[in-house]
Structure formats: structure tokens, C-alpha cells
Design an enzyme around this catalytic site. Structure first.
Site, PDB file in Angstrom:
ATOM      1  CG  HIS A  22     103.370  -5.593  46.484  1.00 32.40           C
ATOM      2  ND1 HIS A  22     104.676  -6.284  46.581  1.00 32.40           N
ATOM      3  CD2 HIS A  22     103.000  -4.899  45.424  1.00 32.40           C
ATOM      4  CE1 HIS A  22     105.124  -6.364  45.414  1.00 32.40           C
ATOM      5  NE2 HIS A  22     104.216  -5.377  44.543  1.00 32.40           N
ATOM      6  CG  HIS A 200     108.765  -4.138  43.673  1.00 33.33           C
ATOM      7  ND1 HIS A 200     108.357  -3.241  44.404  1.00 33.33           N
ATOM      8  CD2 HIS A 200     107.709  -4.690  42.879  1.00 33.33           C
ATOM      9  CE1 HIS A 200     106.803  -2.996  44.242  1.00 33.33           C
ATOM     10  NE2 HIS A 200     106.565  -3.991  43.079  1.00 33.33           N
ATOM     11  CD  GLU A 203     108.543  -8.600  40.223  1.00 29.35           C
ATOM     12  OE1 GLU A 203     109.133  -7.241  40.473  1.00 29.35           O
ATOM     13  OE2 GLU A 203     107.562  -8.573  39.852  1.00 29.35           O
ATOM     14  CG  ASP A 280     102.416  -6.885  41.967  1.00 29.88           C
ATOM     15  OD1 ASP A 280     102.828  -5.683  42.398  1.00 29.88           O
ATOM     16  OD2 ASP A 280     103.303  -7.471  41.515  1.00 29.88           O
ATOM     17  CG  ASP A 281     100.593  -4.572  39.271  1.00 33.59           C
ATOM     18  OD1 ASP A 281     100.835  -3.334  39.340  1.00 33.59           O
ATOM     19  OD2 ASP A 281     101.429  -5.354  39.413  1.00 33.59           O
TER      20      ASP A 281
END
Ligand code: HPA
Ligand code: ZN
Length: 335
Positions: A22, A200, A203, A280-281
């Protein structure tokens, strides 16, 4: 709040060979690269220092910054650089295999063609693998708030993509105001095309969204932070070992949970869920996958063996065939 933990260059968890399931390629854009490309294309960023883009208090804030960052990628070579640098940074984190999202919805809006981003990203991951040894496969994320029409159109566009590289379809952006039932045909058609599916969910939306997507046949749950709110769903997710791609520090960064020690990751693990750890990011949150492993170990007191278990869960949850998974296990066991 306590100071964030980072994994030193020689930390065993940085050196541990890892698999990540992810991570968004656009969420791995370096601030300096964003600034350079913004100057190249005359795209206003709205800030003097591109680093200032990467601050948020909510998923909505985050998605605004994400869209701004996306706006600097215009030509195939820009996407090449994005994917190449993501691989370079993944190598530093000890990531050796990654299934990575790209989000065409954020680019098509600006009249960037599917083929422009696809050809650039594919070339970037190939060069990233050749130079840094990080193998990457791609998952195309649809932008959920745009609805099912644009999602199905994207799936059509993706028919031209090389299936050795495009392995799945996902959905990102906010869950707020999105009825997840509408994506049932997308999941069905993606499966017909031989693609794996993830979304997703759970969340910034409730566990009911996870239940809807699991019922639709989802192969993997992205985040799934609120899974434990529905005991029947927990039972199904555990019985069927539907993996969760958990991103606890991301959830803290955008205010989904208050602090890392209040994240339900340990309870999900204890309930028997197939949990994995992910960044994630990474550039948006200023940490990488090694830091995430270090933080989870420090916060919840997991020893190195437990962290290896989470890494091994990621191999189990990967969309590789069994012989590739066995090869990874052997490679990792041999250092
Ligand atoms: N949530 C939703 N959409 C996203 C995320 C996320 O964490 N990262 C990139 N797009
Ligand atoms: Zn994500």
C-alpha cells in the site's frame, strides 16, 4: 505528543528485506522534484517552499495537496522520474518488492492521457528495478467520489496495459458521501479481466464500507482501520484471511486516529487478521517503510521476530504466484 521515531541507516528493521502493498506512486513524489517540475511546466504550487505543501489536518487537506502534486506530472518523462525516484527511495527503506498504486483520475482531469502516465511509470519502474533492485507491480486506483461511470471508463482504458505489470484495481480518495455499493460492477468486471481488487475502506468511513466491499468480492482491504467495529465482519475477514494493508502512521498524520498507540493494529493482529504494514504516501508524511516498522515496534513493544511475521504476512498477501512467493521467502531467509 512524543517525538516521531526514525529507523537509523543500520537499524535491523531498515536492513530487513521488505514487501510493501500500500503505497501511492504520487504519494512518493519528492518535494524537490515537485518544485522542479512545477517550474518546468509553469504550474503554480501556491507555496514558496514545496515542503509546505506536505502539511494537513484531515484527509480532505491531504487530498488537496495530493491533487496539487499530481498537477506537475505532464509528460511521460515526468512520470518516469516519479516512478524511478520512488524505487530509489524504496531501496533505502529495504523494500524489495512493491505493489504500488497510481491514480489516473487525478491526471486525466488535466487532460494527461492514460498512455502518457502508463508508459512513463512503466519505464520508471523498469529502470528503478535495474538500478536499485526494487521490483514493482502496479495497481490502478479509481477516484471513488467521481462515481462508477468514470471508474468503468478507466477500467476500459486499462485494457491496453501489460498484464505482467498491471495486476490489480483499487479505489482511493475519501469515503465520505460515497455509497460503496455502486462499485460492485467494477469489482466484478475487474475480476472478469483477471485483475485482483482492493479498495481503501474503513479509513475515513465506517466498517460498513469494508463489509460492502468484502461482499462484492474484494481480494484485499486497504486500511480497514475500523474493521473491529463489526464482529461478524472480523470473523469473515479472519476466516477467509482477507489481508489488510494497514498504514498506522498515515492514519495518525491525517487525523484518522489520534495517536499511534491508539491505533487498532495490535487488536486486529490479535483477532487473527492478516495485517501488513505500509507507508501509504511516504514523502507526504516524511517517513518511509523502515520508519513505519521501527515506530510500530517501538510503540507496541514488538520484538524483531514479530516484525518479521508482519513482513511475512505481506509476502502471503502479495499478488504473486506461489512460486514467486516461495522464491522471495528463500531470498529473504538468505539475507
Ligand atoms: N486515503 C485515500 N486516498 C488516498 C490516500 C489515502 O490514504 N493516499 C492517497 N490517496
Ligand atoms: Zn492509500
Amino acid at each position: 505528543m512524543s517525538e516521531p521515531v526514525f529507523a537509523a541507516a543500520d537499524s535491523p528493521l531498515r536492513l530487513l528485506p521488505k514487501v510493501e502493498l500500500h503505497c501511492h506512486v504520487e504519494g512518493a513524489a519528492r518535494a524537490a522534484t515537485v518544485a522542479e517540475l512545477a517550474a518546468k511546466h509553469g504550474v503554480p504550487l501556491g507555496v514558496d517552499d514545496p515542503d509546505d505543501l506536505y502539511t494537513y489536518e484531515s484527509l480532505a487537506d491531504f487530498l488537496n495537496a495530493f491533487a496539487t502534486v499530481c498537477s506537475v506530472f505532464v509528460e511521460p518523462e515526468d512520470f518516469h522520474r516519479l516512478a524511478y525516484e520512488a524505487a530509489e527511495d524504496a531501496a533505502t527503506a529495504g523494500t524489495q518488492y512493491r505493489e504500488m498504486f497510481f491514480s489516473p483520475g487525478f491526471h486525466l482531469d488535466r487532460s494527461v492521457r492514460f498512455d502518457t502516465m502508463w508508459s512513463g511509470i512503466v519505464a520508471g519502474i523498469a529502470d528503478g528495478e535495474a538500478d536499485h533492485g526494487v521490483r514493482t507491480r502496479l495497481i490502478m486506483d479509481i477516484d471513488k467520489p467521481k462515481g462508477i461511470g468514470p471508474a468503468m471508463a478507466l477500467l476500459e482504458a486499462a485494457r491496453v496495459a501489460d498484464r505482467d505489470i498491471l495486476i490489480g484495481v483499487g479505489g482511493d480518495s475519501t469515503e465520505r458521501g460515497v455509497d460503496h455499493h455502486i462499485f460492485e460492477p467494477l469489482i466484478r468486471e475487474a475480476k472478469n479481466m483477471g485483475l485482483k481488487t482492493c479498495f481503501h475502506c474503513g479509513e475515513d468511513g465506517p466498517a460498513e464500507n469494508i463489509a460492502i466491499m468484502v461482499e462484492a468480492g474484494l481480494d484485499r482491504i486497504d486500511h480497514g482501520t475500523w474493521l473491529l467495529d463489526l464482529p461478524d465482519l472480523v470473523k469473515r475477514v479472519v476466516d477467509e484471511q482477507i489481508p489488510l494493508t494497514s498504514c498506522p502512521s498515515s492514519n495518525v498524520e491525517i487525523g484518522i486516529v489520534e495517536s499511534l498507540d491508539s491505533h487498532p493494529f495490535p487488536q486486529q493482529f490479535e483477532a487473527g487478521a492478516l495485517v501488513t504494514l505500509n507507508s501509504d504516501d511516504p514523502t507526504f508524511f516524511r517517513f518511509d517503510l523502515a520508519d513505519e516498522y521501527e515506530r510500530i515496534a517501538a510503540t507496541f513493544g514488538y520484538d524483531h521476530e514479530a516484525m518479521i511475521k508482519f513482513r511475512n504476512n505481506a509476502i502471503d498477501a502479495a499478488w504473486l504466484d506461489e512460486s514467486d512467493k516461495a522464491a522471495l521467502r528463500t531470498e529473504f531467509a538468505n539475507g
